[in-house]
Design an enzyme around this catalytic site. Sequence first.
Site, mmCIF file in Angstrom:
data_model
loop_
_atom_site.group_PDB
_atom_site.id
_atom_site.type_symbol
_atom_site.label_atom_id
_atom_site.label_comp_id
_atom_site.label_asym_id
_atom_site.label_seq_id
_atom_site.Cartn_x
_atom_site.Cartn_y
_atom_site.Cartn_z
ATOM 1 N N PRO A 193 -20.396 11.538 -5.512
ATOM 2 C CA PRO A 193 -19.207 12.017 -6.220
ATOM 3 C C PRO A 193 -18.023 11.072 -6.013
ATOM 4 O O PRO A 193 -17.919 10.439 -4.983
ATOM 5 C CB PRO A 193 -18.920 13.365 -5.557
ATOM 6 C CG PRO A 193 -20.156 13.747 -4.874
ATOM 7 C CD PRO A 193 -20.896 12.493 -4.544
ATOM 8 N N HIS A 414 5.544 3.142 -4.483
ATOM 9 C CA HIS A 414 4.204 3.478 -4.958
ATOM 10 C C HIS A 414 4.176 3.488 -6.477
ATOM 11 O O HIS A 414 4.993 4.172 -7.105
ATOM 12 C CB HIS A 414 3.782 4.860 -4.426
ATOM 13 C CG HIS A 414 2.376 5.217 -4.785
ATOM 14 N ND1 HIS A 414 2.011 6.458 -5.267
ATOM 15 C CD2 HIS A 414 1.236 4.483 -4.752
ATOM 16 C CE1 HIS A 414 0.706 6.473 -5.499
ATOM 17 N NE2 HIS A 414 0.210 5.291 -5.198
ATOM 18 N N GLU A 416 1.372 4.374 -8.949
ATOM 19 C CA GLU A 416 0.031 4.779 -9.403
ATOM 20 C C GLU A 416 0.032 4.638 -10.922
ATOM 21 O O GLU A 416 0.740 5.375 -11.611
ATOM 22 C CB GLU A 416 -0.264 6.220 -8.981
ATOM 23 C CG GLU A 416 -1.583 6.767 -9.514
ATOM 24 C CD GLU A 416 -2.767 5.865 -9.214
ATOM 25 O OE1 GLU A 416 -3.184 5.827 -8.054
ATOM 26 O OE2 GLU A 416 -3.283 5.180 -10.132
ATOM 27 N N HIS A 484 -4.639 -0.808 -4.860
ATOM 28 C CA HIS A 484 -5.783 0.087 -4.675
ATOM 29 C C HIS A 484 -6.573 0.169 -5.979
ATOM 30 O O HIS A 484 -5.985 0.124 -7.066
ATOM 31 C CB HIS A 484 -5.310 1.479 -4.255
ATOM 32 C CG HIS A 484 -5.033 1.567 -2.779
ATOM 33 N ND1 HIS A 484 -5.471 2.602 -1.987
ATOM 34 C CD2 HIS A 484 -4.377 0.717 -1.955
ATOM 35 C CE1 HIS A 484 -5.092 2.391 -0.744
ATOM 36 N NE2 HIS A 484 -4.416 1.268 -0.692
ATOM 37 N N GLU A 503 -7.264 -2.277 -1.322
ATOM 38 C CA GLU A 503 -8.225 -1.257 -0.910
ATOM 39 C C GLU A 503 -9.611 -1.767 -1.322
ATOM 40 O O GLU A 503 -10.292 -2.416 -0.551
ATOM 41 C CB GLU A 503 -7.889 0.084 -1.559
ATOM 42 C CG GLU A 503 -8.885 1.163 -1.172
ATOM 43 C CD GLU A 503 -8.681 2.456 -1.938
ATOM 44 O OE1 GLU A 503 -8.723 3.509 -1.314
ATOM 45 O OE2 GLU A 503 -8.523 2.417 -3.179
ATOM 46 N N GLU A 509 -9.304 7.555 2.991
ATOM 47 C CA GLU A 509 -9.131 8.759 2.161
ATOM 48 C C GLU A 509 -10.444 9.548 2.053
ATOM 49 O O GLU A 509 -10.424 10.766 1.927
ATOM 50 C CB GLU A 509 -8.605 8.385 0.772
ATOM 51 C CG GLU A 509 -9.551 7.489 -0.016
ATOM 52 C CD GLU A 509 -9.003 7.067 -1.391
ATOM 53 O OE1 GLU A 509 -7.895 7.454 -1.744
ATOM 54 O OE2 GLU A 509 -9.720 6.335 -2.086
HETATM 55 C C1 NOJ Z 1 -6.078 6.554 -4.655
HETATM 56 C C2 NOJ Z 1 -5.548 5.744 -3.541
HETATM 57 O O1 NOJ Z 1 -6.561 5.082 -2.854
HETATM 58 C C3 NOJ Z 1 -4.774 6.673 -2.628
HETATM 59 O O2 NOJ Z 1 -4.354 5.977 -1.473
HETATM 60 C C4 NOJ Z 1 -3.623 7.241 -3.395
HETATM 61 O O3 NOJ Z 1 -2.941 8.145 -2.580
HETATM 62 C C5 NOJ Z 1 -4.105 7.960 -4.641
HETATM 63 N N1 NOJ Z 1 -4.983 7.139 -5.391
HETATM 64 C C6 NOJ Z 1 -2.954 8.399 -5.528
HETATM 65 O O4 NOJ Z 1 -2.330 7.251 -6.047
HETATM 66 CA CA CA Z 2 -8.973 4.691 -3.704
#
Ligand code: NOJ
Ligand code: CA
Length: 703
Positions: A193, A414, A416, A484, A503, A509
């Site tokens: 998963p 950050h 994302e 990441h 990453e 995580e």
């Molecule tokens: C995946 C990343 O590896 C993680 O570190 C991050 O908190 C989340 N995405 C949300 O951006």
């Molecule tokens: Ca990740």
Amino acid sequence: MKKLILYLIALLFSYSGYCQKLTSPDNQLVLTFSLLPNGTPTYQLDYKGQPIIRNSKMGFALLHVDRPLAEGFRITDTQFTSSDTTWEPVWGEEKEIRDNHREMLVCLQQEKTDWQVNIRFRLFNDGLGFRYEFPVQPNLRHFRIQNELTEFSLTGDHKTFWIPADYDTNEFPITTSSLSGIAALIDEVRKEPLAAKSPAPNLAVQTPLMMKSANGIYVNIHEAALINYPAMHLNVNDQTFQLSAHLTPDKTGNGAFMQTGSATPWRTIMVSDDARDILASNLIVNLNEPCKIKDTSWIKPTKYMGVWWEYFTGGGSTWSYTDYSDIIIGQTDYTKLKPHGRHGANTQHVKEYIDFAAKHGFDAVLVEGWNEGWEDNHAYIKERIYSFTKPYPDFDAKELQQYAAAKGVKIIMHHETTSSVVNYEHQMHDAFRFMVDHGYDAVKTGYVGGIIPRSEHHDSQWMVNHYNYVTETAADYKIMVNSHEAVRPTGIHRTWPNWIAQESARGTEFESFKGIAPDHTTILPFTRLVGGPMDYTPGIFQGDLSVYGSNPAKGSSTLVKQLALYVTMYSPLQMAADLIENYDRFPDAFQFIKDVAVDWDNTWILEAEPGDYITIARKSKGKNEWFVGGITDENPRESIIDFSFLPKGKKYIATIYADGKDADWRTNPQSYLISSKTISQKTKLKQRLAPSGGVAIRIREIE
Ligand code: NOJ
Ligand code: CA
């Protein structure tokens, strides 16, 4: 008969006339280049008199061109050079890196087309690098590579540490099996998963690929300087043990769009009969271009904490500010929405982290969930994609800027992107300007999900260009990047040292999702880290997440192994990932994380076997202080730590963080013992490591 004689003459001619050899500086590795009778280029690699790579073909299949760029070649020139230099990385495991290699450039011309391809080989004592170069030439300008035909013909059914080829992710558990054992396991691993997204259609694996032959030779295949080209996966022929390149295609099936005056990345093969040499190798960075940033004074190795782990523990806090999902960025006024009350990145909470970081000497605090848009973090609707300049109403960017500055702590930005890459590129300059205006000097980028809107793959040429573009643009703003879910690194951090970590593998995580196998961190330095540092985010003291309520996940290691990872998992960017409350519970163990360096003068790989154990010693940059980290897989072990790396004639005090007698990652992970010992260069310490345990040592000179 006539045909046969002609063939034999051609064969003789090709092997005598067209066979060229290159030896490594220590003469242990021999590279042989030859043309087959049909003009196909091939290479072979021998180590200490035995073949490592059997004769293997080279070349390309081109799109819309019937004749592959892989046969009918003749050699027009061969040039030999050698070089032995040292250079200083901006940050690293060593303050000086030696680049000692011999080089052979073979210039080829395809007879029917007149197209020219050069192959440049560089042979180091620890391995081979080669790349294809396409000089500017009269009859070829733009072309499309459908696939690269480079082969790596191995000599046997090696033990292999592999993850399945996937064009979009590398966050897999690492499986150990023989090459012939991959087929039976790969479908199961792909079902993992949160992992498989776009599996390669064939039996294929990712690089860096670590292998060990039956007679104890370690072989590692990867690539260096992945620029303007797709990432390479490796097809596995489990009958012949032949690997072959498989380039990540774009959405229409093209491998790479090329223009002459360019080169492919280097294909790298590290070889040694000692596993420690693989970890000590600088081959990948040596094959990258020197630093392109003139003033690097703003690039700083960083130890950080974060408003982060609380989103994974099941403790309740979230990235999002509200429960509304129909938000349109730029039109919805968040101040008019009712917050759900669980938003992590609020000014007050960030201040707690800044206070704690300042008190304990950390450089920075990462804050995720500060910006508008987390309500729809799948970004299904274009207008809902994050803003990288609009903070949530309860995150006061100006106030936090002043607060952090007063405490001498940086906040890490950050971004994302949820892989809305075009949208991110549109926002990028504004986003970086916002960072500069608010005192940020580092950004963590993220590429969760499929690439929008082109559905290009994460490892495609188009995306490779994107990651490099972000890093280069960030350098203009004096911003460090920690990406990441980007393509795995290939040593580009030498050229762009502001790309401080990535990453690109299964990181901490996963301790909160599906778990991490106890041997994972004994393999990563041999695989993923070969290309560059990883933002692994260690330091989880409370691995059993059931204490927070809803998450049943249990940790994968002892507490002491978490400490040791700061030394065994090299990165100039290290996080103390756990919650403040857990560091407050174990202040004496936390002291190691506070003390450990993130930049080094020297590194000594003391013990190493992929999948089993790693022990590394390092000297802090510019300080008479050393750290040792040792880890083991699920099996307990006795490590013998040889301190002969210390300067002679002095006494040292070693603070030893060891697993408690009854420590075990499953039943008693938080059992540890801290002791002090006077040591010298002559000391050899026997140290027991618990199942999935470790040892962490700080060493100082006695005045
Ligand atoms: C995946 C990343 O590896 C993680 O570190 C991050 O908190 C989340 N995405 C949300 O951006
Ligand atoms: Ca990740």
